[in-house]
Design a protein around this motif. Structure first.
Motif, PDB file in Angstrom:
ATOM      1  N   THR A  74      57.374  -7.648  -7.315  1.00 32.47           N
ATOM      2  CA  THR A  74      56.057  -8.021  -6.799  1.00 32.47           C
ATOM      3  C   THR A  74      55.520  -6.935  -5.463  1.00 32.47           C
ATOM      4  OG1 THR A  74      57.194  -9.043  -4.837  1.00 32.47           O
ATOM      5  CG2 THR A  74      56.870 -10.327  -6.948  1.00 32.47           C
ATOM      6  N   ALA A  75      54.282  -7.222  -5.361  1.00 35.52           N
ATOM      7  CA  ALA A  75      53.454  -6.182  -4.317  1.00 35.52           C
ATOM      8  C   ALA A  75      52.526  -6.765  -3.779  1.00 35.52           C
ATOM      9  CB  ALA A  75      53.041  -5.099  -5.206  1.00 35.52           C
ATOM     10  N   SER A  76      52.098  -6.370  -2.482  1.00 38.04           N
ATOM     11  CA  SER A  76      50.667  -6.855  -1.959  1.00 38.04           C
ATOM     12  C   SER A  76      50.072  -5.784  -1.133  1.00 38.04           C
ATOM     13  CB  SER A  76      51.102  -8.191  -0.976  1.00 38.04           C
ATOM     14  OG  SER A  76      51.792  -7.584   0.353  1.00 38.04           O
ATOM     15  N   SER A  77      48.861  -5.930  -0.993  1.00 40.83           N
ATOM     16  CA  SER A  77      47.955  -5.046  -0.046  1.00 40.83           C
ATOM     17  C   SER A  77      47.980  -5.760   1.247  1.00 40.83           C
ATOM     18  CB  SER A  77      46.648  -4.799  -0.695  1.00 40.83           C
ATOM     19  OG  SER A  77      46.006  -6.111  -0.889  1.00 40.83           O
ATOM     20  N   ALA A  90      50.562  -4.367   4.508  1.00 40.67           N
ATOM     21  CA  ALA A  90      50.794  -4.419   2.958  1.00 40.67           C
ATOM     22  C   ALA A  90      52.392  -4.349   2.486  1.00 40.67           C
ATOM     23  CB  ALA A  90      50.302  -2.943   2.386  1.00 40.67           C
ATOM     24  N   GLY A  91      52.808  -4.756   1.763  1.00 41.88           N
ATOM     25  CA  GLY A  91      54.066  -4.966   1.216  1.00 41.88           C
ATOM     26  C   GLY A  91      54.569  -6.193   1.633  1.00 41.88           C
ATOM     27  N   SER A  92      53.925  -7.057   2.321  1.00 38.59           N
ATOM     28  CA  SER A  92      54.476  -8.293   2.898  1.00 38.59           C
ATOM     29  C   SER A  92      53.628  -9.359   2.592  1.00 38.59           C
ATOM     30  CB  SER A  92      54.287  -8.206   4.469  1.00 38.59           C
ATOM     31  OG  SER A  92      55.324  -7.061   4.894  1.00 38.59           O
ATOM     32  N   ALA A 145      52.011 -10.659  -5.066  1.00 40.17           N
ATOM     33  CA  ALA A 145      51.651 -10.807  -6.681  1.00 40.17           C
ATOM     34  C   ALA A 145      52.876 -10.306  -7.499  1.00 40.17           C
ATOM     35  CB  ALA A 145      50.535 -10.108  -6.733  1.00 40.17           C
ATOM     36  N   LEU A 146      52.955 -11.042  -8.645  1.00 35.98           N
ATOM     37  CA  LEU A 146      54.066 -10.557  -9.622  1.00 35.98           C
ATOM     38  C   LEU A 146      53.426  -9.228 -10.256  1.00 35.98           C
ATOM     39  CD1 LEU A 146      56.801 -11.128 -10.908  1.00 35.98           C
ATOM     40  CD2 LEU A 146      55.319 -12.543 -12.563  1.00 35.98           C
ATOM     41  N   CYS A 147      54.225  -8.076 -10.472  1.00 34.43           N
ATOM     42  CA  CYS A 147      53.856  -7.056 -10.999  1.00 34.43           C
ATOM     43  C   CYS A 147      53.350  -7.349 -12.650  1.00 34.43           C
ATOM     44  CB  CYS A 147      54.970  -6.156 -11.246  1.00 34.43           C
ATOM     45  SG  CYS A 147      55.215  -5.230  -9.669  1.00 34.43           S
ATOM     46  N   GLU A 156      58.864  -4.783  -0.212  1.00 33.71           N
ATOM     47  CA  GLU A 156      57.773  -4.357   0.388  1.00 33.71           C
ATOM     48  C   GLU A 156      57.048  -3.377  -0.210  1.00 33.71           C
ATOM     49  OE1 GLU A 156      58.500  -3.999   4.861  1.00 33.71           O
ATOM     50  OE2 GLU A 156      60.382  -3.694   4.479  1.00 33.71           O
ATOM     51  N   SER A 157      56.997  -3.478  -1.429  1.00 29.17           N
ATOM     52  CA  SER A 157      56.211  -2.651  -2.347  1.00 29.17           C
ATOM     53  C   SER A 157      54.816  -3.031  -2.081  1.00 29.17           C
ATOM     54  CB  SER A 157      56.348  -2.805  -3.949  1.00 29.17           C
ATOM     55  OG  SER A 157      57.667  -2.268  -4.237  1.00 29.17           O
TER      56      SER A 157
END
Length: 302
Positions: free
Chosen positions: A30-33, A12-14, A40-42, A52-53
């Motif tokens: 951006t963030a990812s699971s 996650a975060g990558s 994905a764009l916020c 790495e959110s």
């Protein structure tokens, strides 16, 4: 890596594109699971401020987030926002927000005005009022005034005001002021300190004069008269008379007389005959006689 027997999930975060050897951290905004091929764009109204959110933070109430990679910006005074806002909203008319980061707007206090987007309520000017939650101040009507900018009070009797007044002034000369309303006195009346009173006896008030007019000699007027009336025959009316005064025995008066006159010799005068009447032959009368007397047997009238 070389000789790998399986592929590991992207953390996650990558993001891990197909065939990618090492995970790539998600950039700011951006963030990812876990297991994501792309970051994905916020969404609008959320943000991240670090790499790495794993998730985007909702924009807190009282702020706005116009860009997903920027920290929230506080709403300025005169505006507000709820959570996840991309813009702050101006306070609606009748409300205000006096500090930064307002989550809601407060009602405008009585005695002030708040047009849309107000930070600090505007005090009503002198002679104007407002109730709570007002967008503008209203002038007090003529005949009223205000000292607190909240309510208009009626002027005391005998005084009045124009629109938008903070005090009352004396009633115009010769007119009445009741509950702040200016009006002319009725015929037969006159104004005293802004209040109408009946014209006193012996005077006339036609409704246009400022002061009662004294009835001249030879005329009279009862109270509340619009004009003086001529004195009747057989009565006297001195100046300021309220009613004719009948002449007594031996006196007479022509119409419109101010005083009674002594009945002349050779005539008689009494209330039943208001003007002098000559004595008949064989009778006589001195001055102020109310009847004629018979001459003695040894005399004749001359």
């Amino acid at each position: 890596q070389a000789g790998a027997s399986s592929c590991a999930n992207c953390p996650a975060g990558s993001r891990c594109a197909e065939g990618q050897v090492a995970p790539e951290p998600c950039p700011v905004g951006t963030a990812s699971s876990a297991g994501a091929a792309a970051c994905a764009l916020c969404p609008a109204g959320s943000y991240t401020t670090s790499n790495e959110s794993t998730s985007c933070e909702p924009c807190p109430a009282g702020s706005f987030c116009p860009h997903p990679a920027a920290a929230p910006t506080d709403c300025s005074p005169g505006s507000f926002s709820g959570a996840s806002a991309t813009l702050c909203t101006p306070c609606p008319a009748g409300s205000h927000a006096s500090s930064n980061a307002a989550q809601s707007c407060d009602p405008c206090p009585a005695g002030t005005a708040c047009p849309a987007g107000t930070a600090t309520p505007n005090n009503c000017p002198s002679g104007f009022v407002s109730a709570g939650s007002a967008s503008n101040c209203t002038p007090c009507q003529a005949g009223t005034y205000t000292i607190d900018a909240i309510t208009c009070q009626v002027c005391a009797n005998g005084t009045t005001s124009g629109p938008g007044a903070s005090s009352c002034h004396s009633c115009p000369s010769g007119q009445s002021c009741i509950l702040g309303t200016v009006a002319a006195c009725s015929a037969g009346q006159y104004a005293v300190a802004g209040l109408c009173e009946d014209c006193p006896a012996g005077y006339a008030c036609d409704g246009n004069s400022i002061l009662p007019a004294l009835c001249p000699g030879g005329s009279y007027a009862p109270a509340a008269s619009t004009a003086c009336s001529p004195c009747s025959t057989g009565a006297a009316c001195p100046a300021g008379a309220s009613a004719p005064t009948p002449c007594g025995d031996g006196w007479y008066a022509n119409a419109s007389s101010s005083v009674c006159t002594p009945c002349p010799a050779g005539h008689y005068c009494n209330p039943t005959v208001p003007l002098p009447q000559p004595c008949s032959p064989g009778t006589y009368a001195g001055v102020t006689a109310h009847q004629c007397s018979l001459c003695s047997p040894d005399s004749v009238s001359t």
